[in-house]
Write a protein that holds these residues in place. Structure first.
Motif, PDB file in Angstrom:
ATOM      1  N   ASN A   1       0.880  -1.361   0.113  1.00  0.00           N
ATOM      2  CA  ASN A   1       0.047  -0.076  -0.101  1.00  0.00           C
ATOM      3  C   ASN A   1       0.752   1.102  -0.161  1.00  0.00           C
ATOM      4  OD1 ASN A   1      -2.533  -1.370   0.026  1.00  0.00           O
ATOM      5  ND2 ASN A   1      -2.219  -1.833   2.229  1.00  0.00           N
ATOM      6  N   TYR A   2       2.081   1.212  -0.735  1.00  0.00           N
ATOM      7  CA  TYR A   2       2.761   2.626  -0.674  1.00  0.00           C
ATOM      8  C   TYR A   2       1.928   3.402  -1.808  1.00  0.00           C
ATOM      9  CZ  TYR A   2       6.989   1.305   1.597  1.00  0.00           C
ATOM     10  OH  TYR A   2       8.009   0.604   2.315  1.00  0.00           O
ATOM     11  N   LYS A   3       2.194   4.723  -1.512  1.00  0.00           N
ATOM     12  CA  LYS A   3       1.512   5.771  -2.253  1.00  0.00           C
ATOM     13  C   LYS A   3       2.186   5.784  -3.589  1.00  0.00           C
ATOM     14  CE  LYS A   3       0.144   8.225   1.872  1.00  0.00           C
ATOM     15  NZ  LYS A   3       0.429   9.268   2.699  1.00  0.00           N
ATOM     16  N   LEU A   4       3.446   6.126  -3.871  1.00  0.00           N
ATOM     17  CA  LEU A   4       3.825   6.337  -4.958  1.00  0.00           C
ATOM     18  C   LEU A   4       5.278   6.200  -4.968  1.00  0.00           C
ATOM     19  CD1 LEU A   4       5.415   9.324  -4.563  1.00  0.00           C
ATOM     20  CD2 LEU A   4       3.163  10.151  -4.966  1.00  0.00           C
ATOM     21  N   ILE A   5       6.108   6.106  -5.997  1.00  0.00           N
ATOM     22  CA  ILE A   5       7.491   6.105  -6.213  1.00  0.00           C
ATOM     23  C   ILE A   5       7.878   7.498  -6.898  1.00  0.00           C
ATOM     24  CG2 ILE A   5       9.310   4.979  -7.425  1.00  0.00           C
ATOM     25  CD1 ILE A   5       7.827   2.393  -7.606  1.00  0.00           C
ATOM     26  N   ASP A   6       8.633   8.033  -6.236  1.00  0.00           N
ATOM     27  CA  ASP A   6       9.269   9.524  -6.521  1.00  0.00           C
ATOM     28  C   ASP A   6      10.357   9.215  -7.844  1.00  0.00           C
ATOM     29  OD1 ASP A   6      10.491  12.036  -6.910  1.00  0.00           O
ATOM     30  OD2 ASP A   6      11.540  11.772  -5.176  1.00  0.00           O
ATOM     31  N   CYS A   7      10.117   9.552  -9.067  1.00  0.00           N
ATOM     32  CA  CYS A   7      11.131   9.515 -10.014  1.00  0.00           C
ATOM     33  C   CYS A   7      12.054  10.743 -10.286  1.00  0.00           C
ATOM     34  CB  CYS A   7      10.289   8.705 -11.482  1.00  0.00           C
ATOM     35  SG  CYS A   7       9.542   7.369 -10.986  1.00  0.00           S
ATOM     36  N   GLN A   8      11.425  11.819  -9.534  1.00  0.00           N
ATOM     37  CA  GLN A   8      12.260  12.869  -9.536  1.00  0.00           C
ATOM     38  C   GLN A   8      11.973  13.843 -10.992  1.00  0.00           C
ATOM     39  OE1 GLN A   8      16.509  12.123  -8.809  1.00  0.00           O
ATOM     40  NE2 GLN A   8      15.876  11.479  -6.880  1.00  0.00           N
ATOM     41  N   VAL A   9      12.708  13.498 -11.933  1.00  0.00           N
ATOM     42  CA  VAL A   9      12.385  14.291 -13.266  1.00  0.00           C
ATOM     43  C   VAL A   9      12.148  13.503 -14.584  1.00  0.00           C
ATOM     44  CG1 VAL A   9      13.838  16.201 -12.443  1.00  0.00           C
ATOM     45  CG2 VAL A   9      14.812  14.278 -13.845  1.00  0.00           C
ATOM     46  N   TYR A  10      11.468  14.206 -15.418  1.00  0.00           N
ATOM     47  CA  TYR A  10      10.879  13.375 -16.600  1.00  0.00           C
ATOM     48  C   TYR A  10      12.000  12.385 -16.928  1.00  0.00           C
ATOM     49  CZ  TYR A  10       8.543  12.017 -20.939  1.00  0.00           C
ATOM     50  OH  TYR A  10       8.154  11.270 -21.957  1.00  0.00           O
ATOM     51  N   ASN A  11      11.424  11.104 -17.302  1.00  0.00           N
ATOM     52  CA  ASN A  11      12.410  10.110 -18.144  1.00  0.00           C
ATOM     53  C   ASN A  11      11.614   9.410 -19.119  1.00  0.00           C
ATOM     54  OD1 ASN A  11      13.507   7.355 -18.087  1.00  0.00           O
ATOM     55  ND2 ASN A  11      15.078   8.435 -17.109  1.00  0.00           N
TER      56      ASN A  11
END
Length: 216
Positions: A186-196
């Motif tokens: 149940n993690y909310k999200l993965i932070d990917c920082q900047v567009y890729n």
């Protein structure tokens, strides 16, 4: 641009410039790094440069339930050619990220200082890794690390930092397995920082920084 002192404090993220650059200086202590990630900030700099801290707007994220797995990746998973592990060899993962990034991008941001800082965070149970192993063709009793990723685990948000592949699609494989595991917890999200574009193909999207901060 703010110049940091020895105090464990960052300026408000809305003061970052249009490139997301917020502050310069400080150190890479575990305490400062953890404060940074919890505040929506991360370090990004190259060899020979001072430490630079960023908080970009928009922010690239992946909601686990929005993960996209292509037909080719589903076929690769079904072949069961690789073994996936979690937190079995963090040091080798970050070392490979550093070496492979250096080949492709001279002056990579994974400096020796950064590597040591994240290894310390791993020892504290904060930085985590995913490993992808393949059986050695010459010695079937041995397995080789052929892909993986690492990042910061904040409990309900995972902040991805870097990934590598020695065999085609193994970094994607690591990301897919990580996302599925985080979804089950149940993690909310993965932070990917900047567009890729690589991560966009897996379902990652850009959201406003203010929205990202609400998750933190």
């Amino acid at each position: 641009m703010f110049l940091l002192s020895k105090d464990l404090v960052f300026p408000p993220v809305h003061l970052a410039n249009e490139d997301g650059m917020l502050a310069i200086g400080g150190d890479l202590s575990s305490e400062r790094l953890l404060l940074a990630y919890k505040s929506g900030i991360f370090p990004w700099f190259s060899d020979g440069e001072p430490i630079v801290w960023y908080s970009p707007n928009p922010r690239m994220v992946l909601y686990p339930e929005k993960l996209k797995v292509s037909k080719s990746m589903k076929q690769l998973i079904r072949k069961n050619k690789f073994q996936i592990t979690f937190n079995q060899n963090f040091k080798e993962v970050i070392t490979n990220c550093k070496i492979i990034a250096r080949k492709n991008q001279p002056g990579t941001w994974i400096t020796n200082e950064m590597q040591e800082a994240y290894i310390k965070l791993h020892q504290k149970g904060i930085a985590k890794s995913v490993e992808v192993w393949q059986q050695n063709e010459e010695d079937v009793s041995k397995k080789e690390l052929v892909g993986g990723l690492y990042g910061i685990d904040l409990g309900t948000i995972f902040c991805g930092e870097s990934m590598f592949s020695k065999v085609s699609n193994t970094s994607k494989l690591a990301f897919i397995y990580l996302t599925q595991k985080l979804k089950s917890k149940n993690y909310k999200l993965i932070d990917c920082q900047v567009y890729n574009s690589h991560l966009a193909s897996l379902g990652a999207e850009e959201i406003e920084r203010d929205q990202f901060l609400t998750y933190l």
